[in-house]
Enzyme design. Structure first.
Site, PDB file in Angstrom:
ATOM      1  N   LEU A 115       0.855  -1.179   0.000  1.00  0.00           N
ATOM      2  CA  LEU A 115       0.000   0.000   0.000  1.00  0.00           C
ATOM      3  C   LEU A 115       0.895   1.233   0.000  1.00  0.00           C
ATOM      4  O   LEU A 115       1.878   1.300   0.741  1.00  0.00           O
ATOM      5  CB  LEU A 115      -0.907   0.027   1.242  1.00  0.00           C
ATOM      6  CG  LEU A 115      -2.147  -0.860   1.227  1.00  0.00           C
ATOM      7  CD1 LEU A 115      -2.780  -0.894   2.616  1.00  0.00           C
ATOM      8  CD2 LEU A 115      -3.163  -0.371   0.203  1.00  0.00           C
ATOM      9  N   ASP A 116       0.541   2.228  -0.818  1.00  0.00           N
ATOM     10  CA  ASP A 116       1.308   3.461  -0.875  1.00  0.00           C
ATOM     11  C   ASP A 116       1.197   4.225   0.441  1.00  0.00           C
ATOM     12  O   ASP A 116       0.241   4.025   1.211  1.00  0.00           O
ATOM     13  CB  ASP A 116       0.782   4.353  -2.005  1.00  0.00           C
ATOM     14  CG  ASP A 116       0.968   3.722  -3.377  1.00  0.00           C
ATOM     15  OD1 ASP A 116       2.040   3.118  -3.602  1.00  0.00           O
ATOM     16  OD2 ASP A 116       0.056   3.845  -4.214  1.00  0.00           O
TER      17      ASP A 116
END
Length: 241
Positions: free
Chosen positions: A41-42
């Site tokens: 996940l960013d």
């Protein structure tokens, strides 16, 4: 406890590695065990992160094809080079009335299989070099792509936010991120973009989608015909269909 997988909530602003380090600190029984995550996940995304522990790390390939569910928000009238708030922004005028009339259909049209290009600021590699590094270096290259599938899209509505409140929230989110992500330059550009627009009302839309592994939500938002950047991403599920 040699084979194990758990699901944790990756916080907004964290990298996946920072989330794993927090897990080790909070749960001492995992401190000395090998650990990895399946499906990154960013920093500007939060939500469910599947963590493999101990011998389960060797089975990572078995987890990478799992489908995902996300809730996400789109901020109209801006584009950024990262397709989310943690990027250098550009102001692009938008007809908010037209957005309210057409965005639901446009989101529904995203359903199905499609080839999606990787964002220029992503961890995908070319010859061992991450795209984000090649982009920061100013290199000229063709973005690789992969086939993804959008199984469903649900439109969840609009909200309006005044410019001053919106800018403060954007800055708050960016300041949650540690490490070198160009934060100072990014915040300065956002502040410049909101100058003399403190009382202006901006439009944010929310949607929910179920999609295949490897889908970039911020890439979907950037592909819309209306100028928009991803305001928030919350991964609400990781599962096998």
């Amino acid at each position: 406890m040699s084979e194990h997988s758990i699901r944790i909530h990756k916080k907004l602003g964290e990298t996946p590695l920072e989330a794993l380090n927090r897990l080790r600190f909070d749960m001492s029984e995992y401190a000395d065990l090998p650990m990895t995550y399946a499906g990154r996940l960013d920093p500007m995304a939060e939500g469910e992160l599947l963590v493999l522990i101990g011998e389960e790390c060797k089975k990572k390939d078995e987890y990478l094809g799992m489908d995902k569910e996300y809730e996400f928000e789109m901020l109209f009238g801006f584009k950024t080079d990262t397709y989310d708030l943690l990027g250098i922004c550009s102001v692009i005028s938008v007809d908010q009335k037209e957005v309210t009339e057409k965005i639901e259909k446009e989101l529904l049209d995203l359903k199905g299989k499609k080839f999606q290009k990787y964002p220029p600021f992503s961890s995908k590699t070319i010859n061992g070099v991450p795209l984000f590094q090649k982009t920061k270096n100013g290199e000229d290259f063709d973005l690789p792509e992969r086939e993804v599938e959008i199984y469903s899209v649900d439109f969840l509505g609009f909200r309006e936010v005044k410019g001053l409140e919106l800018l403060e929230e954007i800055k708050r989110r960016i300041n949650l991120v540690t490490g070198d992500f160009r934060q100072k330059e990014i915040i300065e550009k956002w502040e410049e973009s909101f100058k003399n627009r403190e009382e202006e009302v901006f439009l944010i839309a929310k949607s929910k989608t179920v999609c295949s592994s490897g889908t970039y939500i911020r890439g979907l938002v950037d592909s819309l015909s209306f100028p928009a950047t991803t305001f928030s991403i919350n991964r609400t599920g990781v599962f096998k269909r």
